[in-house]
Design a protein around this motif. Structure first.
Motif, PDB file in Angstrom:
ATOM      1  N   ILE A 115      56.990-111.950  88.869  1.00  0.00           N
ATOM      2  CA  ILE A 115      58.517-111.930  88.989  1.00  0.00           C
ATOM      3  C   ILE A 115      59.106-112.689  87.747  1.00  0.00           C
ATOM      4  O   ILE A 115      58.359-113.806  87.632  1.00  0.00           O
ATOM      5  N   SER A 116      59.937-112.075  87.065  1.00  0.00           N
ATOM      6  CA  SER A 116      60.474-113.059  86.006  1.00  0.00           C
ATOM      7  C   SER A 116      61.800-113.368  86.383  1.00  0.00           C
ATOM      8  O   SER A 116      62.403-113.103  87.521  1.00  0.00           O
ATOM      9  N   ILE A 117      62.253-114.513  85.971  1.00  0.00           N
ATOM     10  CA  ILE A 117      63.480-115.276  86.102  1.00  0.00           C
ATOM     11  C   ILE A 117      64.165-115.438  84.644  1.00  0.00           C
ATOM     12  O   ILE A 117      63.676-116.111  83.845  1.00  0.00           O
ATOM     13  N   ALA A 118      65.524-114.937  84.613  1.00  0.00           N
ATOM     14  CA  ALA A 118      66.242-115.363  83.587  1.00  0.00           C
ATOM     15  C   ALA A 118      67.476-115.974  83.914  1.00  0.00           C
ATOM     16  O   ALA A 118      68.204-115.477  84.825  1.00  0.00           O
ATOM     17  N   LEU A 119      67.579-117.078  83.496  1.00  0.00           N
ATOM     18  CA  LEU A 119      68.922-117.889  83.786  1.00  0.00           C
ATOM     19  C   LEU A 119      70.068-117.857  83.166  1.00  0.00           C
ATOM     20  O   LEU A 119      69.998-117.509  81.762  1.00  0.00           O
TER      21      LEU A 119
ATOM     22  N   GLY B 274      68.566-118.681  79.029  1.00  0.00           N
ATOM     23  CA  GLY B 274      67.871-118.158  78.098  1.00  0.00           C
ATOM     24  C   GLY B 274      68.106-116.398  78.143  1.00  0.00           C
ATOM     25  O   GLY B 274      68.967-116.147  78.965  1.00  0.00           O
ATOM     26  N   LEU B 275      67.658-115.712  77.375  1.00  0.00           N
ATOM     27  CA  LEU B 275      67.721-114.436  77.201  1.00  0.00           C
ATOM     28  C   LEU B 275      67.139-113.708  78.399  1.00  0.00           C
ATOM     29  O   LEU B 275      66.193-114.144  78.917  1.00  0.00           O
ATOM     30  N   ASP B 276      67.488-112.358  78.479  1.00  0.00           N
ATOM     31  CA  ASP B 276      66.709-111.522  79.458  1.00  0.00           C
ATOM     32  C   ASP B 276      65.721-110.931  78.604  1.00  0.00           C
ATOM     33  O   ASP B 276      66.011-109.777  78.310  1.00  0.00           O
ATOM     34  N   GLU B 277      64.385-111.268  78.736  1.00  0.00           N
ATOM     35  CA  GLU B 277      63.295-110.718  78.102  1.00  0.00           C
ATOM     36  C   GLU B 277      62.632-109.276  78.578  1.00  0.00           C
ATOM     37  O   GLU B 277      61.956-108.632  77.935  1.00  0.00           O
TER      38      GLU B 277
END
Length: 48
Positions: free
Chosen positions: A2-6, A25-28
């Motif tokens: 699971i990724s997290i982008a703030l 940060g960016l949505d990678e």
């Protein structure tokens, strides 16, 4: 996995944005620039 982008804590007229900065940060994964793009991808025509 699971990724997290703030999101950037400062919202402008275009909405909440994924920008590089301290604590956010960016949505990678999807490459979205704005949170509204995620809503559009899952429900085309969403205007909320």
């Amino acid at each position: 996995m699971i990724s997290i982008a703030l999101l950037d804590p400062m919202r402008d007229g275009r909405g909440w944005a994924f920008r590089e900065g301290e604590g956010h940060g960016l949505d990678e994964v999807n490459g979205f620039a704005f949170l509204s793009e995620a809503y559009q991808a899952t429900m085309p025509g969403f205007d909320g």
